[in-house]
Design an enzyme around this catalytic site. Sequence first.
Site, PDB file in Angstrom:
ATOM      1  N   ARG A   1      19.615   8.595   1.091  1.00 26.17           N
ATOM      2  CA  ARG A   1      19.557   7.186   0.663  1.00 26.17           C
ATOM      3  C   ARG A   1      20.063   7.018  -0.768  1.00 26.17           C
ATOM      4  O   ARG A   1      20.712   6.033  -1.098  1.00 26.17           O
ATOM      5  CB  ARG A   1      18.126   6.665   0.792  1.00 26.17           C
ATOM      6  CG  ARG A   1      17.801   6.364   2.256  1.00 26.17           C
ATOM      7  CD  ARG A   1      16.491   5.666   2.420  1.00 26.17           C
ATOM      8  NE  ARG A   1      16.316   4.563   1.520  1.00 26.17           N
ATOM      9  CZ  ARG A   1      15.124   4.197   1.031  1.00 26.17           C
ATOM     10  NH1 ARG A   1      14.040   4.860   1.353  1.00 26.17           N
ATOM     11  NH2 ARG A   1      15.023   3.164   0.226  1.00 26.17           N
TER      12      ARG A   1
ATOM     13  N   HIS B   1       8.306  -1.030  -7.047  1.00 22.67           N
ATOM     14  CA  HIS B   1       8.204   0.121  -6.148  1.00 22.67           C
ATOM     15  C   HIS B   1       8.969   1.340  -6.654  1.00 22.67           C
ATOM     16  O   HIS B   1       9.311   2.222  -5.871  1.00 22.67           O
ATOM     17  CB  HIS B   1       8.682  -0.266  -4.729  1.00 22.67           C
ATOM     18  CG  HIS B   1       7.784  -1.276  -4.067  1.00 22.67           C
ATOM     19  ND1 HIS B   1       8.170  -2.025  -2.976  1.00 22.67           N
ATOM     20  CD2 HIS B   1       6.506  -1.650  -4.344  1.00 22.67           C
ATOM     21  CE1 HIS B   1       7.166  -2.815  -2.610  1.00 22.67           C
ATOM     22  NE2 HIS B   1       6.153  -2.618  -3.430  1.00 22.67           N
TER      23      HIS B   1
HETATM   24  C1  BJW Z   1      18.454 -11.131   3.517  1.00 24.58           C
HETATM   25  C2  BJW Z   1      19.784 -10.739   3.648  1.00 24.58           C
HETATM   26  C3  BJW Z   1      20.692 -11.286   2.729  1.00 24.58           C
HETATM   27  C4  BJW Z   1      18.678  -9.743   5.173  1.00 24.58           C
HETATM   28  N1  BJW Z   1      20.265 -12.152   1.786  1.00 24.58           N
HETATM   29  N2  BJW Z   1      18.056 -11.989   2.578  1.00 24.58           N
HETATM   30  C5  BJW Z   1      -3.428  -5.950   2.205  1.00 24.58           C
HETATM   31  C6  BJW Z   1      -3.390  -6.211   3.542  1.00 24.58           C
HETATM   32  C7  BJW Z   1      -2.817  -5.310   4.431  1.00 24.58           C
HETATM   33  C8  BJW Z   1      -2.264  -4.110   3.986  1.00 24.58           C
HETATM   34  C9  BJW Z   1      -2.299  -3.857   2.649  1.00 24.58           C
HETATM   35  C10 BJW Z   1      -2.858  -4.751   1.771  1.00 24.58           C
HETATM   36  N3  BJW Z   1      -2.754  -4.247   0.513  1.00 24.58           N
HETATM   37  C11 BJW Z   1      -2.106  -3.063   0.587  1.00 24.58           C
HETATM   38  C12 BJW Z   1      -1.835  -2.804   1.875  1.00 24.58           C
HETATM   39  C13 BJW Z   1      -1.129  -1.612   2.408  1.00 24.58           C
HETATM   40  C14 BJW Z   1       0.367  -1.655   2.213  1.00 24.58           C
HETATM   41  C15 BJW Z   1       0.958  -2.862   2.934  1.00 24.58           C
HETATM   42  O1  BJW Z   1       1.268  -3.882   2.351  1.00 24.58           O
HETATM   43  N4  BJW Z   1       1.163  -2.747   4.234  1.00 24.58           N
HETATM   44  C16 BJW Z   1       1.760  -3.829   5.017  1.00 24.58           C
HETATM   45  C17 BJW Z   1       3.040  -3.320   5.693  1.00 24.58           C
HETATM   46  C18 BJW Z   1       0.764  -4.342   5.986  1.00 24.58           C
HETATM   47  N5  BJW Z   1       0.717  -1.679   0.810  1.00 24.58           N
HETATM   48  C19 BJW Z   1       0.699  -0.570   0.084  1.00 24.58           C
HETATM   49  O2  BJW Z   1       0.349   0.491   0.556  1.00 24.58           O
HETATM   50  C20 BJW Z   1       1.105  -0.692  -1.364  1.00 24.58           C
HETATM   51  N6  BJW Z   1       0.129  -0.080  -2.186  1.00 24.58           N
HETATM   52  C21 BJW Z   1      -1.024  -0.704  -2.518  1.00 24.58           C
HETATM   53  O3  BJW Z   1      -1.233  -1.865  -2.266  1.00 24.58           O
HETATM   54  O4  BJW Z   1      -1.916   0.111  -3.184  1.00 24.58           O
HETATM   55  C22 BJW Z   1      -3.287  -0.288  -3.185  1.00 24.58           C
HETATM   56  C23 BJW Z   1      -3.841  -0.178  -1.784  1.00 24.58           C
HETATM   57  C24 BJW Z   1      -3.495   0.892  -0.981  1.00 24.58           C
HETATM   58  C25 BJW Z   1      -3.975   0.973   0.325  1.00 24.58           C
HETATM   59  C26 BJW Z   1      -4.802  -0.035   0.837  1.00 24.58           C
HETATM   60  C27 BJW Z   1      -5.139  -1.117   0.015  1.00 24.58           C
HETATM   61  C28 BJW Z   1      -4.656  -1.173  -1.304  1.00 24.58           C
HETATM   62  C29 BJW Z   1       2.405   0.099  -1.595  1.00 24.58           C
HETATM   63  C30 BJW Z   1       3.551  -0.499  -0.882  1.00 24.58           C
HETATM   64  C31 BJW Z   1       4.771   0.401  -1.083  1.00 24.58           C
HETATM   65  C32 BJW Z   1       5.965  -0.067  -0.273  1.00 24.58           C
HETATM   66  N7  BJW Z   1       6.956   0.950  -0.272  1.00 24.58           N
HETATM   67  C33 BJW Z   1       8.240   0.698   0.354  1.00 24.58           C
HETATM   68  C34 BJW Z   1       9.079   1.975   0.259  1.00 24.58           C
HETATM   69  C35 BJW Z   1       9.569   2.183  -1.186  1.00 24.58           C
HETATM   70  C36 BJW Z   1      10.379   3.437  -1.329  1.00 24.58           C
HETATM   71  C37 BJW Z   1      11.632   3.419  -0.503  1.00 24.58           C
HETATM   72  O5  BJW Z   1      12.517   2.562  -0.690  1.00 24.58           O
HETATM   73  O6  BJW Z   1      11.733   4.294   0.347  1.00 24.58           O
HETATM   74  O7  BJW Z   1       8.893  -0.400  -0.305  1.00 24.58           O
HETATM   75  S1  BJW Z   1       8.098   0.142   2.042  1.00 24.58           S
HETATM   76  C38 BJW Z   1       9.434  -1.023   1.951  1.00 24.58           C
HETATM   77  O8  BJW Z   1       8.923  -2.365   2.106  1.00 24.58           O
HETATM   78  C39 BJW Z   1       9.965  -0.924   0.508  1.00 24.58           C
HETATM   79  C40 BJW Z   1      10.226  -2.370   0.196  1.00 24.58           C
HETATM   80  O9  BJW Z   1      10.256  -2.570  -1.211  1.00 24.58           O
HETATM   81  C41 BJW Z   1       9.067  -3.070   0.869  1.00 24.58           C
HETATM   82  C42 BJW Z   1       9.342  -4.535   1.134  1.00 24.58           C
HETATM   83  O10 BJW Z   1      10.383  -4.701   2.025  1.00 24.58           O
HETATM   84  P1  BJW Z   1      11.395  -5.919   1.856  1.00 24.58           P
HETATM   85  O11 BJW Z   1      12.126  -5.778   0.587  1.00 24.58           O
HETATM   86  O12 BJW Z   1      10.690  -7.190   2.080  1.00 24.58           O
HETATM   87  O13 BJW Z   1      12.441  -5.596   3.013  1.00 24.58           O
HETATM   88  P2  BJW Z   1      12.397  -6.062   4.554  1.00 24.58           P
HETATM   89  O14 BJW Z   1      13.345  -5.202   5.292  1.00 24.58           O
HETATM   90  O15 BJW Z   1      11.013  -6.133   5.044  1.00 24.58           O
HETATM   91  O16 BJW Z   1      12.942  -7.568   4.527  1.00 24.58           O
HETATM   92  C43 BJW Z   1      14.277  -7.843   4.186  1.00 24.58           C
HETATM   93  C44 BJW Z   1      14.470  -9.337   4.278  1.00 24.58           C
HETATM   94  O17 BJW Z   1      15.777  -9.628   3.805  1.00 24.58           O
HETATM   95  C45 BJW Z   1      14.381  -9.905   5.705  1.00 24.58           C
HETATM   96  O18 BJW Z   1      13.510 -11.027   5.697  1.00 24.58           O
HETATM   97  C46 BJW Z   1      15.820 -10.349   6.017  1.00 24.58           C
HETATM   98  O19 BJW Z   1      15.878 -11.516   6.829  1.00 24.58           O
HETATM   99  C47 BJW Z   1      16.350 -10.613   4.641  1.00 24.58           C
HETATM  100  N8  BJW Z   1      17.817 -10.490   4.479  1.00 24.58           N
HETATM  101  N9  BJW Z   1      19.945  -9.892   4.681  1.00 24.58           N
HETATM  102  C48 BJW Z   1      19.004 -12.467   1.730  1.00 24.58           C
HETATM  103  N10 BJW Z   1      22.066 -10.960   2.772  1.00 24.58           N
END
Ligand code: BJW
Length: 253
Positions: free
Chosen positions: A75, A124
């Site tokens: 990546r 992140h």
């Molecule tokens: C376009 C386009 C164009 C397409 N123009 N748009 C509360 C409730 C439930 C769960 C949790 C909670 N609090 C914490 C959690 C757990 C978890 C979480 O949220 N899970 C959910 C999935 C349910 N969160 C965590 O674990 C976080 N830590 C934390 O909160 O610590 C405290 C804690 C821990 C445990 C329990 C409770 C509290 C850490 C989150 C880390 C996320 N890491 C990643 C990987 C990073 C490294 C890597 O790159 O490999 O981050 S996962 C991945 O998702 C990455 C992204 O930054 C993140 C968000 O994704 P994003 O950017 O939104 O991408 P997509 O693909 O989802 O969406 C893309 C969008 O673009 C789409 O809508 C398209 O339509 C659009 N698009 N082309 C504009 N041209």
Amino acid sequence: MTAASFVIPPELVTLLREAQHVAILTGAGTSAESGVPTFREAQTGLWAQYDPQQLATPEAFQRNPRLVWEWYTWRRELVNKAQPNPGHVALVTMEQRLPLFTLITQNVDGMHQRAGSQRVIELHGNINRTKRWNDGAIVEHWHETGASSTPRCPETGSMLRPDVVWFGETLPEAALAAAIEAAQMCDLFFSIGTSGVVQPAASLPMMAQRQETPVVVINPDVLPLTSATLYRIQGTSGQVLPALVQAAWPDAV
Ligand code: BJW
């Protein structure tokens, strides 16, 4: 989607031009037009091909560090070959034109900085930084090892890992605090190219809206309308952002 298929509300143009502090949250979609895959899109997203539980958790790394290391090496190469797109460039112009501008990104690709954005809050981490597994200290130089293990810190021998935030890990404290403060203090908030499902980043638009701050969502997909959405522009960031900047500041290139 053609450039003409979205509408920019004139009152939003006025809000942007007159704003004192704009805060922006970006996600993977912002880099999609640079050729960097998003995570959750059905056909092309990384999670359609790879299991996040096997690659983006501390447990996955403990189970198979080499697999995780190699996935991130792949990546990193992909990201570093990609170029910023017109959406990234438009955000640079916004930063130059506005009295106060806070760019908060969930992306780890460093693309905003490469486009020229000066102050970027990385929630992140960054795929181009490497840290020690045991204590998180950043390591600048290391030697690639054979195919069976990850490289190790030349000073301590600790395994090395990318400086990104995996599921279950906490976000960098200062970055999250700065992001929350910006969401609560700004007078216009944008959520761009993110599915808004990963916490705590996904709560930032709601924090802005609680202060009665207008929230703008830019996404080609029709996301479920959250209570935080005031303006929804259905288009790509590479199309919408340059058009918005031009509408607000017609002299902008
Ligand atoms: C376009 C386009 C164009 C397409 N123009 N748009 C509360 C409730 C439930 C769960 C949790 C909670 N609090 C914490 C959690 C757990 C978890 C979480 O949220 N899970 C959910 C999935 C349910 N969160 C965590 O674990 C976080 N830590 C934390 O909160 O610590 C405290 C804690 C821990 C445990 C329990 C409770 C509290 C850490 C989150 C880390 C996320 N890491 C990643 C990987 C990073 C490294 C890597 O790159 O490999 O981050 S996962 C991945 O998702 C990455 C992204 O930054 C993140 C968000 O994704 P994003 O950017 O939104 O991408 P997509 O693909 O989802 O969406 C893309 C969008 O673009 C789409 O809508 C398209 O339509 C659009 N698009 N082309 C504009 N041209």
